[in-house]
Design a protein around this motif. Structure first.
Motif, short mmCIF file in Angstrom:
data_model
loop_
_atom_site.label_atom_id
_atom_site.label_comp_id
_atom_site.label_asym_id
_atom_site.label_seq_id
_atom_site.Cartn_x
_atom_site.Cartn_y
_atom_site.Cartn_z
N TYR A 25 0.84 -1.20 0.00
CA TYR A 25 0.00 0.00 0.00
C TYR A 25 0.88 1.25 0.00
CZ TYR A 25 -2.36 3.97 1.97
OH TYR A 25 -2.81 5.25 2.18
N ALA A 29 1.00 4.19 -2.76
CA ALA A 29 0.64 5.55 -2.34
C ALA A 29 1.76 6.54 -2.63
CB ALA A 29 0.29 5.56 -0.85
N ARG A 30 3.00 6.13 -2.42
CA ARG A 30 4.14 7.02 -2.66
C ARG A 30 4.44 7.22 -4.13
NH1 ARG A 30 7.72 4.24 2.00
NH2 ARG A 30 6.83 5.39 3.76
N MET A 32 2.20 7.46 -6.51
CA MET A 32 1.13 8.16 -7.23
C MET A 32 1.54 9.59 -7.53
SD MET A 32 -2.34 6.82 -5.36
CE MET A 32 -2.94 8.45 -5.46
N PRO A 34 0.64 13.36 -8.67
CA PRO A 34 -0.56 14.19 -8.65
C PRO A 34 -1.08 14.41 -10.07
CG PRO A 34 1.38 15.49 -8.09
CD PRO A 34 1.82 14.06 -8.22
N THR A 41 -12.69 12.58 -8.26
CA THR A 41 -13.66 12.11 -7.29
C THR A 41 -15.04 12.17 -7.91
OG1 THR A 41 -13.97 14.31 -6.35
CG2 THR A 41 -12.28 12.92 -5.34
N ASP A 50 -12.82 8.22 -4.59
CA ASP A 50 -11.55 8.75 -5.05
C ASP A 50 -10.51 7.66 -4.83
OD1 ASP A 50 -9.68 9.57 -2.60
OD2 ASP A 50 -11.74 10.07 -2.07
N GLU A 52 -7.36 7.54 -3.76
CA GLU A 52 -6.61 7.47 -2.50
C GLU A 52 -7.42 6.80 -1.39
OE1 GLU A 52 -4.25 10.75 -1.02
OE2 GLU A 52 -4.30 11.61 -3.04
N SER A 53 -8.66 7.24 -1.23
CA SER A 53 -9.50 6.64 -0.18
C SER A 53 -9.76 5.17 -0.46
CB SER A 53 -10.84 7.37 -0.09
OG SER A 53 -10.65 8.68 0.38
N SER A 55 -7.90 3.11 -2.12
CA SER A 55 -6.66 2.38 -1.90
C SER A 55 -6.44 2.14 -0.40
CB SER A 55 -5.49 3.15 -2.50
OG SER A 55 -4.28 2.47 -2.28
N ARG A 56 -6.65 3.18 0.41
CA ARG A 56 -6.51 3.02 1.87
C ARG A 56 -7.52 2.00 2.40
NH1 ARG A 56 -5.85 8.66 1.81
NH2 ARG A 56 -8.05 8.92 2.32
#
Length: 161
Positions: A25, A29-30, A32, A34, A41, A50, A52-53, A55-56
């Motif tokens: 993860y 995340a690192r 990605m 921008p 979203t 979205d 990021e959410s 993925s978390r």
């Protein structure tokens, strides 16, 4: 020097799965970059989306799922180790108890206490795992939002932690 002794190979595997899941993860995340100029979203009656959410949430769901699979695997091993299954009736009873023991977290708690004499709900940091289970349920059944069942009562109190 203190050596950590792990009684079961499955414990090492679970630790490895948890560690690898989280590191994977973080790596995603690192990496990605921008994105500019696009809306990433969306909102609908199902909630919002979205990457990021999501993925978390996927990482969190996997972490709790690993713990759940670990607890079920240990329970099944304890059943097999501690029950003579030479008689067909006993084997079927053990299989039934083992299946029931993995149906819900409340069944896991009850079964561990009744059959294995382990009080899961009294283990150190249980309340954190219990809250994590509610978060996992919100991810799995509510797309990251609290389900109607979770909005009041015990689940809401657990999540307030």
């Amino acid at each position: 020097m203190i050596l950590r002794r792990v009684q079961r190979e499955v414990t090492e595997a679970a630790i490895q799965y948890l560690h690898s899941t989280y590191l994977d993860y973080l790596r995603v995340a690192r990496s990605m970059a921008p994105v500019r100029g696009r809306v990433l979203t969306s909102r609908s009656a199902l909630g919002s989306y979205d990457f990021e959410s999501t993925s978390r949430q996927g990482c969190f769901l996997r972490l709790i799922s690993v713990v759940e699979a670990y607890v079920d695997t240990v329970s099944a091993a304890l059943f097999r180790e501690n029950t003579p299954t030479t008689h067909e009736l006993v084997r079927r009873l053990v299989e039934s108890a083992e299946l029931r023991a993995s149906a819900t977290w409340q069944e896991r708690i009850t079964s561990f206490q009744s059959y294995h004499l382990i009080r899961l709900g009294e283990l150190a940091r249980w309340s954190e795992l219990d809250a994590g289970i509610e978060v996992r349920n919100a991810i799995a059944h509510g797309l990251g939002q609290l389900t109607p069942r979770q909005r009041g009562g015990p689940a809401a109190r657990k999540l307030a932690q």
